[in-house]
Design a protein around this motif. Structure first.
Motif, PDB file in Angstrom:
ATOM      1  N   VAL A   1       0.830  -1.202   0.000  1.00 23.14           N
ATOM      2  CA  VAL A   1       0.000   0.000   0.000  1.00 23.14           C
ATOM      3  C   VAL A   1       0.869   1.258   0.000  1.00 23.14           C
ATOM      4  O   VAL A   1       0.531   2.257  -0.658  1.00 23.14           O
ATOM      5  N   CYS A   2       2.012   1.233   0.695  1.00 23.68           N
ATOM      6  CA  CYS A   2       2.876   2.420   0.737  1.00 23.68           C
ATOM      7  C   CYS A   2       3.591   2.637  -0.596  1.00 23.68           C
ATOM      8  O   CYS A   2       3.729   3.784  -1.047  1.00 23.68           O
ATOM      9  N   LEU A   3       4.045   1.554  -1.218  1.00 24.09           N
ATOM     10  CA  LEU A   3       4.706   1.694  -2.519  1.00 24.09           C
ATOM     11  C   LEU A   3       3.723   2.199  -3.563  1.00 24.09           C
ATOM     12  O   LEU A   3       4.036   3.098  -4.356  1.00 24.09           O
ATOM     13  N   SER A   4       2.518   1.616  -3.557  1.00 27.32           N
ATOM     14  CA  SER A   4       1.488   2.066  -4.488  1.00 27.32           C
ATOM     15  C   SER A   4       1.135   3.529  -4.252  1.00 27.32           C
ATOM     16  O   SER A   4       1.027   4.324  -5.203  1.00 27.32           O
ATOM     17  N   ALA A   5       0.984   3.902  -2.977  1.00 30.66           N
ATOM     18  CA  ALA A   5       0.629   5.287  -2.638  1.00 30.66           C
ATOM     19  C   ALA A   5       1.732   6.259  -3.030  1.00 30.66           C
ATOM     20  O   ALA A   5       1.460   7.373  -3.497  1.00 30.66           O
ATOM     21  N   ALA A   6       2.988   5.850  -2.847  1.00 30.79           N
ATOM     22  CA  ALA A   6       4.106   6.723  -3.193  1.00 30.79           C
ATOM     23  C   ALA A   6       4.123   7.012  -4.689  1.00 30.79           C
ATOM     24  O   ALA A   6       4.299   8.168  -5.111  1.00 30.79           O
ATOM     25  N   VAL A   7       3.925   5.972  -5.493  1.00 33.01           N
ATOM     26  CA  VAL A   7       3.893   6.164  -6.950  1.00 33.01           C
ATOM     27  C   VAL A   7       2.742   7.080  -7.339  1.00 33.01           C
ATOM     28  O   VAL A   7       2.904   8.022  -8.133  1.00 33.01           O
ATOM     29  N   ARG A   8       1.576   6.846  -6.762  1.00 36.35           N
ATOM     30  CA  ARG A   8       0.386   7.620  -7.135  1.00 36.35           C
ATOM     31  C   ARG A   8       0.488   9.077  -6.691  1.00 36.35           C
ATOM     32  O   ARG A   8       0.127   9.984  -7.433  1.00 36.35           O
ATOM     33  N   GLU A   9       0.994   9.301  -5.466  1.00 38.61           N
ATOM     34  CA  GLU A   9       1.091  10.676  -4.976  1.00 38.61           C
ATOM     35  C   GLU A   9       2.165  11.460  -5.735  1.00 38.61           C
ATOM     36  O   GLU A   9       1.966  12.644  -6.051  1.00 38.61           O
ATOM     37  N   LEU A  10       3.282  10.797  -6.034  1.00 38.76           N
ATOM     38  CA  LEU A  10       4.321  11.462  -6.826  1.00 38.76           C
ATOM     39  C   LEU A  10       3.808  11.808  -8.212  1.00 38.76           C
ATOM     40  O   LEU A  10       4.061  12.899  -8.739  1.00 38.76           O
ATOM     41  N   TRP A  11       3.112  10.861  -8.820  1.00 40.39           N
ATOM     42  CA  TRP A  11       2.575  11.063 -10.171  1.00 40.39           C
ATOM     43  C   TRP A  11       1.535  12.183 -10.178  1.00 40.39           C
ATOM     44  O   TRP A  11       1.501  13.008 -11.084  1.00 40.39           O
ATOM     45  N   LEU A  12       0.712  12.195  -9.137  1.00 38.71           N
ATOM     46  CA  LEU A  12      -0.384  13.164  -9.091  1.00 38.71           C
ATOM     47  C   LEU A  12       0.065  14.570  -8.685  1.00 38.71           C
ATOM     48  O   LEU A  12      -0.285  15.559  -9.334  1.00 38.71           O
ATOM     49  N   LYS A  13       0.890  14.648  -7.622  1.00 42.09           N
ATOM     50  CA  LYS A  13       1.228  15.957  -7.051  1.00 42.09           C
ATOM     51  C   LYS A  13       2.718  16.279  -7.035  1.00 42.09           C
ATOM     52  O   LYS A  13       3.100  17.414  -6.719  1.00 42.09           O
ATOM     53  N   GLY A  14       3.549  15.277  -7.300  1.00 48.03           N
ATOM     54  CA  GLY A  14       4.989  15.515  -7.216  1.00 48.03           C
ATOM     55  C   GLY A  14       5.466  15.657  -5.783  1.00 48.03           C
ATOM     56  O   GLY A  14       6.519  16.258  -5.529  1.00 48.03           O
ATOM     57  N   SER A  15       4.697  15.093  -4.828  1.00 48.99           N
ATOM     58  CA  SER A  15       5.040  15.217  -3.408  1.00 48.99           C
ATOM     59  C   SER A  15       4.778  13.903  -2.697  1.00 48.99           C
ATOM     60  O   SER A  15       4.120  13.006  -3.223  1.00 48.99           O
ATOM     61  N   LEU A  16       5.323  13.798  -1.475  1.00 46.62           N
ATOM     62  CA  LEU A  16       5.049  12.675  -0.600  1.00 46.62           C
ATOM     63  C   LEU A  16       4.681  13.228   0.769  1.00 46.62           C
ATOM     64  O   LEU A  16       5.491  13.925   1.388  1.00 46.62           O
ATOM     65  N   TRP A  17       3.474  12.913   1.237  1.00 48.35           N
ATOM     66  CA  TRP A  17       2.981  13.379   2.531  1.00 48.35           C
ATOM     67  C   TRP A  17       3.116  14.899   2.622  1.00 48.35           C
ATOM     68  O   TRP A  17       3.660  15.436   3.570  1.00 48.35           O
ATOM     69  N   HIS A  18       2.678  15.581   1.577  1.00 45.29           N
ATOM     70  CA  HIS A  18       2.671  17.053   1.493  1.00 45.29           C
ATOM     71  C   HIS A  18       4.082  17.658   1.464  1.00 45.29           C
ATOM     72  O   HIS A  18       4.245  18.854   1.692  1.00 45.29           O
ATOM     73  N   THR A  19       5.096  16.826   1.199  1.00 44.86           N
ATOM     74  CA  THR A  19       6.463  17.327   1.077  1.00 44.86           C
ATOM     75  C   THR A  19       6.862  17.304  -0.390  1.00 44.86           C
ATOM     76  O   THR A  19       6.864  16.243  -1.030  1.00 44.86           O
ATOM     77  N   ASN A  20       7.182  18.469  -0.946  1.00 38.60           N
ATOM     78  CA  ASN A  20       7.552  18.557  -2.354  1.00 38.60           C
ATOM     79  C   ASN A  20       8.841  17.784  -2.611  1.00 38.60           C
ATOM     80  O   ASN A  20       9.848  17.984  -1.933  1.00 38.60           O
ATOM     81  N   MET A  21       8.796  16.866  -3.581  1.00 35.60           N
ATOM     82  CA  MET A  21       9.952  16.027  -3.877  1.00 35.60           C
ATOM     83  C   MET A  21      10.706  16.494  -5.118  1.00 35.60           C
ATOM     84  O   MET A  21      11.602  15.804  -5.607  1.00 35.60           O
ATOM     85  N   GLY A  22      10.338  17.657  -5.635  1.00 33.56           N
ATOM     86  CA  GLY A  22      11.023  18.169  -6.806  1.00 33.56           C
ATOM     87  C   GLY A  22      10.689  17.406  -8.070  1.00 33.56           C
ATOM     88  O   GLY A  22      11.451  17.425  -9.041  1.00 33.56           O
ATOM     89  N   VAL A  23       9.550  16.715  -8.050  1.00 34.20           N
ATOM     90  CA  VAL A  23       9.108  15.934  -9.218  1.00 34.20           C
ATOM     91  C   VAL A  23       7.855  16.595  -9.776  1.00 34.20           C
ATOM     92  O   VAL A  23       6.972  17.029  -9.019  1.00 34.20           O
ATOM     93  N   TYR A  24       7.767  16.655 -11.089  1.00 38.02           N
ATOM     94  CA  TYR A  24       6.604  17.277 -11.715  1.00 38.02           C
ATOM     95  C   TYR A  24       5.412  16.351 -11.626  1.00 38.02           C
ATOM     96  O   TYR A  24       5.453  15.202 -12.055  1.00 38.02           O
ATOM     97  N   GLY A  25       4.308  16.819 -11.016  1.00 41.25           N
ATOM     98  CA  GLY A  25       3.082  16.046 -10.941  1.00 41.25           C
ATOM     99  C   GLY A  25       2.162  16.365 -12.101  1.00 41.25           C
ATOM    100  O   GLY A  25       2.068  17.520 -12.538  1.00 41.25           O
ATOM    101  N   THR A  26       1.494  15.357 -12.608  1.00 39.48           N
ATOM    102  CA  THR A  26       0.638  15.554 -13.779  1.00 39.48           C
ATOM    103  C   THR A  26      -0.717  16.151 -13.414  1.00 39.48           C
ATOM    104  O   THR A  26      -1.431  16.619 -14.287  1.00 39.48           O
ATOM    105  N   ALA A  27      -1.069  16.086 -12.118  1.00 43.42           N
ATOM    106  CA  ALA A  27      -2.389  16.541 -11.650  1.00 43.42           C
ATOM    107  C   ALA A  27      -3.519  15.785 -12.349  1.00 43.42           C
ATOM    108  O   ALA A  27      -4.630  16.287 -12.471  1.00 43.42           O
TER     109      ALA A  27
END
Length: 215
Positions: free
Chosen positions: A149-175
């Motif tokens: 569940v955490c690996l799946s959530a990490a991929v989805r949150e990075l893809w969606l927002k470019g962040s993890l747990w509201h922390t910007n990871m410097g990755v472009y999110g597609t929204a």
């Protein structure tokens, strides 16, 4: 000393089977709904993982003690009833660690009561195994559920927002809101399951080569 080493090795094997090699989510397709529907960000994933642990460990240990005394025909209903009772302290503990978590999860929190992965371990595995094996299985399955569940959530949150747990990871999110939908979760699980199957096939071939006698 030999018995202690054997016990530790068997405990490790049971734990690793639940956590990875025979992960019930990826190999047995159990407990899929909270992963694909609720696990679309890291906070949700951690909250669901804690609820899973606080439910499955006491439930499995309890039915390790009393499971074989309960007739088979009534055991599934009793497991579900006890799971509902244990949900109250499990939710309380999760709230203590992550305030507001149960409210934020909404129906996904309550649906953990009937999680097929939790119920199957308590109903099928726990009554026929001894305590240390049941504890190792419950902890391994909890680790396996949390990993998926955490690996799946990490991929989805990075893809969606470019962040993890509201922390910007410097990755472009597609929204793209489609990333948070269950269908995308199922796609990810398909890739994860294929990877575990590949690893198990590799292990099987390696084990087969080891068993070939030398001429």
């Amino acid at each position: 000393m030999t018995n202690k080493k054997t016990l530790l090795r068997e405990t490790g094997t049971i734990f690793l089977n639940g956590a990875f090699f025979k992960n019930p989510v990826l190999v047995g397709a159990l407990g899929l709904y909270p992963v694909v529907a609720g696990g679309y960000n890291m906070r949700n994933a951690v909250e669901l993982s804690l609820l899973f642990l606080f439910l499955t460990l006491p439930l499995s240990l309890l039915f390790c003690l009393v499971g074989e005394m309960v007739p088979l025909w009534i055991r599934p209903g009793l497991v579900l009833t006890v799971s509902a009772v244990l949900y109250l302290p499990a939710a309380w503990l999760t709230e203590k660690l992550l305030p507001g978590s149960v409210t934020a999860l909404g129906m996904f929190a309550a649906l953990m009561i009937g999680n097929s992965m939790i119920l199957s371990r308590a109903n099928d595995y726990a009554p026929t195994h001894i305590g240390w094996a049941v504890a190792a299985d419950a902890l391994g399955c909890s680790a396996g559920f949390a990993a998926v569940v955490c690996l799946s959530a990490a991929v989805r949150e990075l893809w969606l927002k470019g962040s993890l747990w509201h922390t910007n990871m410097g990755v472009y999110g597609t929204a793209d809101a489609g990333v948070s939908l269950p269908f995308f979760g199922f796609l990810l699980l398909g890739f994860f399951a294929a990877f575990v199957q590949w690893v198990n096939e590799k292990r099987g071939k390696k084990g087969g080569r080891r068993r070939v006698p030398r001429i």
